[in-house]
Scaffold this motif. Sequence first.
Motif: not given
Length: 319
Positions: A177-196
């Motif tokens: 469940r915590g992993w799914d929350l981490l994914i949610e945050d990471a996907d926002r950053r990847i899409t908006a900022y191209g974070d590696p």
Amino acid sequence: MSTREQVDGADTFSTSADQVIAYLKAHTPIPEWSVSRVAGGEQVHVHTGDNELMRVGRRVPWDDTFCIRMSSGADRIVLDTTEHPSYSDLPDAGFVRAYAGTPITDDDGRTFGTLCGIGTEPLSGFDEIDADLIELMAGLLSSQLKLARIADRARRTADLARALAQTDALTGLTNRRGWDLLIEDADRRITAYGDPVAIAVIDLDGLKALNDLEGHAAGDELIRHAGEVLSTAARAGDRVARYGGDEFAILSNNVAVKDLIAHFARFSEALADAGIAASLGCAPTSAGVVDVAGAFELADADMYAAKQTRRARLAGEVG
């Protein structure tokens, strides 16, 4: 105000970038525009509209780009790259004839990326394009990025705390469940900022045999020990989770594609040094192309291939 009611900086920056791209496409003679991210020796196009050449997710070596020359002080508007001494030797000069670009700065004052445009036909004169307008828009995007990062920092602190609070009873690591929350945050950053962001999947070898031979208590001890080893090997940008059963997952921030294997090798080496047999696979994300779920699938396939290779090698040694 709840964390969900706070401003989502990632979405706000994405909207601003898309609006700038659409305006420049409609009001300049240069047909393709991009808001790009520069990280890990690469330029990645993050916001582009419907470009043919500078597509979302396209990665190119930073040293081979027009933008690195511009960022180093070369002209920001180029009528014809084939006739410009600072650009004519680049690989794409001749095919890309017109160029315009200016840097975008991150909230720490360093270069985030660029606002840039290209065309396959040269410009006839400097009066065709308003250099001050491009500078203004890049400056506005830099200001928007700073505000977005600040807004996201507060949200991310709360989201990360919620994710890390979801722990696995056996290992103390973040659970599914915590992993799914981490994914949610990471996907926002990847899409908006191209974070590696990069993903690794780890599967312990021989757990079933251990359970059959020595009992589930021995298997649980192996899982607990593996979690401890992975947690110790993790650095500040790494998030380690027990994904399920004998499978672990790692989400790593700020990992360049060229550093992917070396970055995750320390986890494999730490497990091996602890006497724990395991197979690891890894994969990078890519803005607009591979999200975290997609990278997980690629890493999982890579892990399975590594496991098959290990089994084949062991069978050969036994034979």
